[in-house]
Write an enzyme that holds these catalytic residues in place. Structure first.
Site, short mmCIF file in Angstrom:
data_model
loop_
_atom_site.label_atom_id
_atom_site.label_comp_id
_atom_site.label_asym_id
_atom_site.label_seq_id
_atom_site.Cartn_x
_atom_site.Cartn_y
_atom_site.Cartn_z
CB CYS A 78 -1.61 7.18 1.22
SG CYS A 78 -3.00 6.45 2.08
CD GLU A 124 -2.99 -1.06 0.36
OE1 GLU A 124 -3.28 0.05 -0.10
OE2 GLU A 124 -3.57 -2.11 0.03
P1 NDP Z 1 8.35 5.01 4.86
O1 NDP Z 1 8.28 4.27 3.59
O2 NDP Z 1 9.48 5.91 5.10
O3 NDP Z 1 8.33 3.98 6.11
C1 NDP Z 1 7.31 3.04 6.29
C2 NDP Z 1 7.79 1.91 7.18
O4 NDP Z 1 8.84 1.19 6.53
C3 NDP Z 1 8.35 2.38 8.52
O5 NDP Z 1 7.98 1.47 9.54
C4 NDP Z 1 9.86 2.31 8.27
O6 NDP Z 1 10.63 2.20 9.45
C5 NDP Z 1 9.93 1.05 7.43
N1 NDP Z 1 11.17 0.90 6.65
C6 NDP Z 1 12.02 1.87 6.26
N2 NDP Z 1 13.04 1.33 5.54
C7 NDP Z 1 12.83 0.00 5.50
C8 NDP Z 1 13.51 -1.09 4.90
N3 NDP Z 1 14.63 -0.92 4.21
N4 NDP Z 1 13.01 -2.34 5.05
C9 NDP Z 1 11.87 -2.54 5.74
N5 NDP Z 1 11.16 -1.54 6.33
C10 NDP Z 1 11.63 -0.28 6.20
O7 NDP Z 1 6.95 5.78 4.98
P2 NDP Z 1 6.49 6.90 6.00
O8 NDP Z 1 6.41 6.34 7.39
O9 NDP Z 1 7.27 8.15 5.78
O10 NDP Z 1 4.97 7.11 5.51
C11 NDP Z 1 4.63 7.89 4.44
C12 NDP Z 1 4.41 7.10 3.18
O11 NDP Z 1 3.45 6.09 3.40
C13 NDP Z 1 3.84 7.97 2.07
O12 NDP Z 1 4.48 7.65 0.86
C14 NDP Z 1 2.39 7.57 2.03
O13 NDP Z 1 1.75 7.79 0.81
C15 NDP Z 1 2.46 6.11 2.35
N6 NDP Z 1 1.17 5.63 2.82
C16 NDP Z 1 0.41 4.81 2.02
C17 NDP Z 1 -0.85 4.41 2.42
C18 NDP Z 1 -1.69 3.48 1.60
O14 NDP Z 1 -2.59 2.87 2.18
N7 NDP Z 1 -1.47 3.34 0.31
C19 NDP Z 1 -1.43 4.87 3.69
C20 NDP Z 1 -0.54 5.72 4.45
C21 NDP Z 1 0.70 6.09 4.02
P3 NDP Z 1 11.29 3.52 10.11
O15 NDP Z 1 10.15 4.37 10.54
O16 NDP Z 1 12.10 2.98 11.21
O17 NDP Z 1 12.11 4.17 9.01
#
Ligand code: NDP
Length: 475
Positions: free
Chosen positions: A280, A246
């Site tokens: 999102c 997502e």
């Molecule tokens: P990120 O992609 O930065 O992070 C999401 C999660 O992934 C966090 O828990 C993060 O951990 C983890 N993560 C980061 N790097 C890795 C890796 N290499 N391997 C595995 N996990 C990893 O997103 P944001 O938190 O900044 O959220 C915003 C984004 O989410 C936007 O692009 C938004 O559009 C999307 N989103 C999509 C939705 C949907 O339903 N389509 C709904 C809500 C948001 P850590 O925090 O420790 O970096």
């Protein structure tokens, strides 16, 4: 310090990190950080728990899910304050998230009772005359759920509620900026009677804890919500397991000249500035028929200027801060770049720390980052169009495709939009930001793979197992 949850046990671990308010930088709490040892323990326990989970009937799973839904409501005010503090969302937005998370668990409790396979009409094939059979839904196995910062509670609910409904063990890796509400959710699930070994909540850096979980061979599925960049990184690292993605978007809206324009203005402002645009399905790109263009721009700009922006913990605040100063600086830079080419800033455009004013831009070039990339900020771009095809093409010119909206009173235009806009969901006479928790939800293109919404997520988390009887020993 707030403990993590490893195989149902609260564990402090050897390391921790601090969670700060995005509004004023104050320390909210220290949170335990998972090490490779805890990741391994959690994974091992999930595998061990599968035999116990097999015995958990649908009735019992539904009971657990209902108890979670009730407990979320009981702890509503506590969770509201935590969400407002760690995410920076307003109290109203935070309360709405707690309510939605509760309803997500309720929907899962209802779906689990309907979870059933199909009768297979073997005699429809010439070689199947003496056969009778059916499919049963079996749990897929350990689920790794990785969630973003913006809706810590409800987006985790969208992963763990279907995992429980389907009878799967799970490990939740919350976003590092917002792990507290998810740790409370973990406690609630344990208190509701889900087997201890079958669940862990492991905070820690995505690139370490997340990646370790994703790369391990034991989980059968990774369900991720977050940015497209990280989603793609996970997809290349997860090896031979199922993925659900997502991801982000730069959602578009069409306002036709026949639309109820006053209604459209209100909904566009809501969709653009809710949660400081960090949704999102935030409204980012709007194309408006030239006949009503000035009226729509004025209307949205008026609302943008009127919003009370600031401390999310004050009841009257209508828009809180962005999640970090880095993100606020990034969007300030994008807006500056757009205005240095042809765009006009009609409202907002200023930054104060992590707070970026609700901003309306017009005549934005399709090559500006604020139009073509995901802004994830309280910024809406509004451009005019002259004929309907031009409007559709403008919305489709995006690497994303999550949801789109169209305001029109023409059935012909509504049907054309439904068929021609390349997204996972088209919302007629509302913004793309509209979502209820049981509808199928997900994107195409860089917005993702698969669908959430309880029935759809449960389907992704189960396997169809075929049973075939050969009654008369036919060959
Ligand atoms: P990120 O992609 O930065 O992070 C999401 C999660 O992934 C966090 O828990 C993060 O951990 C983890 N993560 C980061 N790097 C890795 C890796 N290499 N391997 C595995 N996990 C990893 O997103 P944001 O938190 O900044 O959220 C915003 C984004 O989410 C936007 O692009 C938004 O559009 C999307 N989103 C999509 C939705 C949907 O339903 N389509 C709904 C809500 C948001 P850590 O925090 O420790 O970096």
């Amino acid at each position: 310090m707030r403990s993590m949850i490893v195989a149902g046990r609260k564990v402090e671990g050897r390391a921790c990190f601090e969670v700060h308010s995005p509004y004023d930088g104050s320390l909210i709490e220290e949170v335990a950080c998972a090490s490779p040892t805890e990741v391994d323990k959690a994974l091992e326990a999930c595998e061990r728990s599968r035999a116990t989970l097999k015995k958990l009937t649908r009735y019992e799973r539904a009971k657990v899910l209902r108890r979670v839904a009730e407990a979320l409501i009981k702890r509503r005010e506590e969770l509201t304050k935590i969400l407002a503090s760690e995410v920076g969302k307003t109290l109203k937005e935070a309360r709405a998230e707690v309510d939605r998370a509760s309803s997500t668990f309720e929907f899962a409790a209802e779906e689990v009772r309907r979870l059933a396979g199909d009768e297979i009409p073997f005699d429809a094939a010439s070689g199947g005359v003496s056969r009778r059979g059916y499919t049963i839904k079996v749990p897929i196995g350990t689920i790794v759920a990785i969630t973003p910062f913006n809706f810590p509670l409800n987006l985790a609910a969208h992963k763990v509620a279907p995992a429980i409904a389907a009878g799967n063990p799970f490990i939740l890796k919350p976003a590092s900026q917002t792990p507290i509400a998810d740790l409370i959710l973990g406690e609630i699930i344990l208190e509701a009677g889900f087997p201890e070994a079958a669940m862990s909540v492991l905070p820690g850096p995505g690139g370490e804890v997340g990646l370790r979980l994703v790369r391990d061979e034991r989980p059968r599925m990774v369900t991720f919500t977050g940015s497209a960049a990280i989603g793609k990184e996970i997809a290349t690292n997860c090896g031979f397991k199922k993925i659900a993605m997502e991801l982000g978007s730069n959602s578009g809206v069409i306002v036709a000249s026949s639309a109820d324009v006053d209604f459209a203005i209100k909904r566009i402002a809501l969709g653009a500035f809710a949660l400081a645009g960090q949704v999102c399905i935030s409204v980012q790109r709007v194309v408006v028929h030239r006949d009503v263009f000035d009226y729509v721009v004025d209307g949205v700009a008026k609302i943008a200027r009127s919003l009370k922006v600031g401390n999310p913990l004050e009841e009257e605040t209508q828009m809180g801060p962005m999640i970090s100063e880095k993100d606020a600086q990034r969007i300030a830079q994008w807006v500056e770049e757009a205005s240095a080419s042809d765009a006009s800033i009609v409202a907002g455009g200023r930054r104060n720390g992590t707070v970026f004013d609700p901003t309306v831009l017009t005549n934005v070039s399709a090559s500006s980052r604020v139009w073509k990339d995901e802004a994830f900020a309280p910024v809406v771009c509004i451009n005019p169009y002259d004929n309907f095809d031009e409007g559709i093409d403008a919305i489709n010119q995006s690497r994303y495709g999550l949801q789109a909206g169209i305001f029109t009173n023409s059935l012909e235009e509504a049907f054309a939009a439904a068929e021609r806009i390349e997204v996972g969901g088209v919302i007629i006479n509302d913004v793309p930001t509209y979502r209820v928790d049981h509808m199928p939800y997900g994107g195409v293109k860089d917005s993702g793979i698969g669908r959430e919404g309880l029935r759809y997520a449960i389907a992704e988390m189960t396997e169809e197992k075929l049973v075939c009887f050969n009654f008369w020993r036919s060959q």
